[in-house]
Design a protein around this motif. Structure first.
Motif, PDB file in Angstrom:
ATOM      1  N   ALA A 183       0.947  -1.105   0.231  1.00  9.67           N
ATOM      2  CA  ALA A 183       0.015  -0.049  -0.124  1.00  9.67           C
ATOM      3  C   ALA A 183       1.009   1.122  -0.027  1.00  9.67           C
ATOM      4  CB  ALA A 183      -0.814   0.147   1.113  1.00  9.67           C
ATOM      5  N   GLY A 184       2.233   1.087   0.189  1.00  9.60           N
ATOM      6  CA  GLY A 184       3.112   2.385   0.113  1.00  9.60           C
ATOM      7  C   GLY A 184       3.039   3.140   1.175  1.00  9.60           C
ATOM      8  N   ILE A 185       2.519   2.452   2.523  1.00 10.29           N
ATOM      9  CA  ILE A 185       2.664   3.005   3.628  1.00 10.29           C
ATOM     10  C   ILE A 185       3.895   3.032   4.542  1.00 10.29           C
ATOM     11  CG2 ILE A 185       1.364   3.162   6.000  1.00 10.29           C
ATOM     12  CD1 ILE A 185      -1.151   2.564   4.465  1.00 10.29           C
ATOM     13  N   PRO A 186       4.432   4.205   4.948  1.00 11.56           N
ATOM     14  CA  PRO A 186       5.553   3.916   5.864  1.00 11.56           C
ATOM     15  C   PRO A 186       5.150   3.193   7.336  1.00 11.56           C
ATOM     16  CG  PRO A 186       5.246   6.341   5.109  1.00 11.56           C
ATOM     17  CD  PRO A 186       4.139   5.743   4.789  1.00 11.56           C
ATOM     18  N   HIS A 187       5.896   2.369   7.488  1.00  9.71           N
ATOM     19  CA  HIS A 187       5.503   1.348   8.661  1.00  9.71           C
ATOM     20  C   HIS A 187       6.629   0.601   9.202  1.00  9.71           C
ATOM     21  CE1 HIS A 187       5.709  -1.445   5.422  1.00  9.71           C
ATOM     22  NE2 HIS A 187       5.557  -2.468   6.368  1.00  9.71           N
ATOM     23  N   GLN A 188       6.294  -0.096  10.369  1.00  9.23           N
ATOM     24  CA  GLN A 188       6.992  -0.797  11.098  1.00  9.23           C
ATOM     25  C   GLN A 188       6.072  -2.187  11.642  1.00  9.23           C
ATOM     26  OE1 GLN A 188      10.485  -0.760  11.224  1.00  9.23           O
ATOM     27  NE2 GLN A 188      10.267   1.296  10.119  1.00  9.23           N
ATOM     28  N   VAL A 189       6.496  -3.325  11.599  1.00  9.27           N
ATOM     29  CA  VAL A 189       5.705  -4.277  12.290  1.00  9.27           C
ATOM     30  C   VAL A 189       6.576  -4.925  13.252  1.00  9.27           C
ATOM     31  CG1 VAL A 189       4.403  -6.385  11.965  1.00  9.27           C
ATOM     32  CG2 VAL A 189       4.545  -4.624  10.210  1.00  9.27           C
ATOM     33  N   GLN A 190       6.422  -4.885  14.606  1.00  8.05           N
ATOM     34  CA  GLN A 190       7.074  -5.408  15.698  1.00  8.05           C
ATOM     35  C   GLN A 190       6.321  -6.440  16.230  1.00  8.05           C
ATOM     36  OE1 GLN A 190       9.674  -1.356  16.145  1.00  8.05           O
ATOM     37  NE2 GLN A 190       8.966  -2.241  18.050  1.00  8.05           N
TER      38      GLN A 190
END
Ligand code: KE4
Length: 435
Positions: free
Chosen positions: A351-358
């Protein structure tokens, strides 16, 4: 970028919220439930079963809060319900000791290696409040260290730079907490060994305890680094300060022995809640026998409670811990957690979203943040508004996520691979509308 978020709320929840707000502050009995961070009206729940919540408008949701942690076995587990029913029929409270309390104490001591003695209380807040008092009583010292973004319940001395609903609703330092109550609380940055070492150097022999969430859930899922854990243990050992792991959230969730089992670190005290009560009001604090023997009536540090060790709550907790020991879900939870984390990461990337998954075990957070989150300063840079649209988009897909960027999600052993895939597909659909 869509600007409007459809708060697809049923009429009965809307009416129920109107009624509740006239009766209780904000219409809720705990602010985390108020949807304050995501806007709109909270869903009023009719019942829950297994991995699902059902609201009063008859809508079903795949549940990713699990009562904010307790429901690791899924809702209304038949053996837990049977234990509660049996206990209740024998009376709901006696105000006198029972063998069942010793049974639950044995289960806790057997599961959490660092706990040699334990006291049962009624909530996680009571557990942390009591642990701090005992640490101060045992050391004769006043100062305590906590970490910004860590939440330990609504204890005056710990409601300083707190996480969870305090951070969500912008009151990390609550009105009503006096300067006196907070004057001995030192707040440091999570994962900062330098700040810990410098503080012990500045206050030698004055720090009673360091308290932390070993894996933070209350600013979103933020694990401690191994270095941070090692420095906490060595600095407290050197100085004679008490190391308290607040495992109210991580206890029995990340392993039967909690986060400390995963890290291989032995704290001096541990606080517990949530899962240990099986969804009933029950918390506990425990640790080294020489410390716990300071608690009245063995020692002189006062702590008490009318319903502490309540037979119905103890029955729920004991059944829950028995089931977790008989058939540990932790490998499965780790596999499902990785599946969910990788799927959310893929969906947000596409989706082109700046993100992190932790993710650690069954604790996962999708941060709307371009950078990894190691501390509150990092978490605070998240895009709260984007999170709100993500939350409501998933509600409309029948997925109930925690209603704040600053909360970890939890899932149960009943969340199947297919349910996780369904969640990932729903998230991919929603995230495309946010980008
Ligand atoms: P309780 O007093 O709410 O049982 O526990 C306080 C507490 C202590 N320590 C940790 C690590 C916790 O996560 C909590 C409570 N967690 C919040 C959710 N982040 C409870 C939800 C609520 O406040 O309604």
């Amino acid at each position: 970028m869509s600007t409007t978020t459809v708060h697809n709320i049923g009429d009965r929840s809307a009416a129920a919220f109107e009624r509740a707000r006239k009766l209780m502050p904000g219409g809720v009995n705990s602010p985390a439930r108020a949807f304050g961070a995501v806007g709109g009206t909270p869903l009023f729940i009719d019942h829950a079963k297994g991995p699902y919540l059902y609201d009063i408008d008859g809508r079903r949701y795949l549940d990713y809060i699990g009562s904010w942690g307790p429901m690791i076995l899924g809702h209304a587990h038949p053996e837990v319900i049977e234990a509660i029913t049996q206990a209740a029929q024998r009376g709901t409270s006696y105000g006198a000791p029972t063998e069942a309390e010793s049974g639950l104490a044995e289960q806790i001591i057997e599961a959490v290696d660092s706990v040699e003695k334990v006291r049962l209380v009624n909530s996680g807040t009571e557990a942390t409040m009591s642990a701090i008092r005992v640490a101060r009583g045992a050391t004769g010292r006043d100062k305590i260290i906590k970490f910004a973004g860590n939440y330990h319940g609504h204890v005056d001395s710990l409601l300083v730079a707190a996480g969870s609903a305090a951070a969500t609703l912008g009151v990390p330092d609550s009105p009503g907490v006096t300067a006196g109550a907070g004057q001995d609380t030192i707040v440091l940055s999570y994962n900062s060994c330098e700040q810990v070492a410098a503080t012990f150097a500045e206050f030698p022999g004055q720090i009673a305890a360091v308290i932390l969430e070993p894996v933070v859930g209350n600013m979103g899922c933020v694990p401690a680094t191994a270095e941070f854990m090692a420095c906490l243990r060595s600095e407290t050992e050197k100085d004679g300060a008490i190391l308290i792991f607040d495992e109210v959230m991580t206890g029995f969730r990340l392993a039967l022995g909690g986060a400390q089992e995963r890290y291989g670190i032995r704290p001096d005290m541990t606080t517990l809640g949530k899962i240990v009560g099986g969804g009933m009001p029950l918390g506990a604090y425990g640790g080294r026998a020489d410390i716990m023997n300071q608690v009245l009536p063995a020692g002189k540090v006062f702590q008490a409670g009318t319903l502490s060790g309540n037979p119905v709550a103890v029955a729920a907790g004991s059944a829950t811990l028995r089931l977790l020991r008989e058939d540990p879900p932790y490998e499965q939870l780790e596999t499902r957690g990785k599946q969910l984390a990788q799927g959310l990461d893929r969906a947000a990337t596409e989706a082109g979203i700046p993100h992190q998954v932790q993710q650690v075990g069954s604790m996962v957070t999708l941060f709307f943040n371009p950078d990894p989150v190691h501390d509150w300063q990092g978490a605070d840079r998240c895009d709260r508004e984007a999170f709100g649209r993500y939350f409501w988009g998933l509600i409309n897909e029948g997925i109930y996520m925690p209603c704040s960027q600053f909360e970890s999600l939890f899932f149960s052993r009943l969340h199947t691979e297919a349910m996780i895939e369904e969640t990932i597909d729903a998230a991919a659909k929603v995230l495309k509308t946010i980008a």
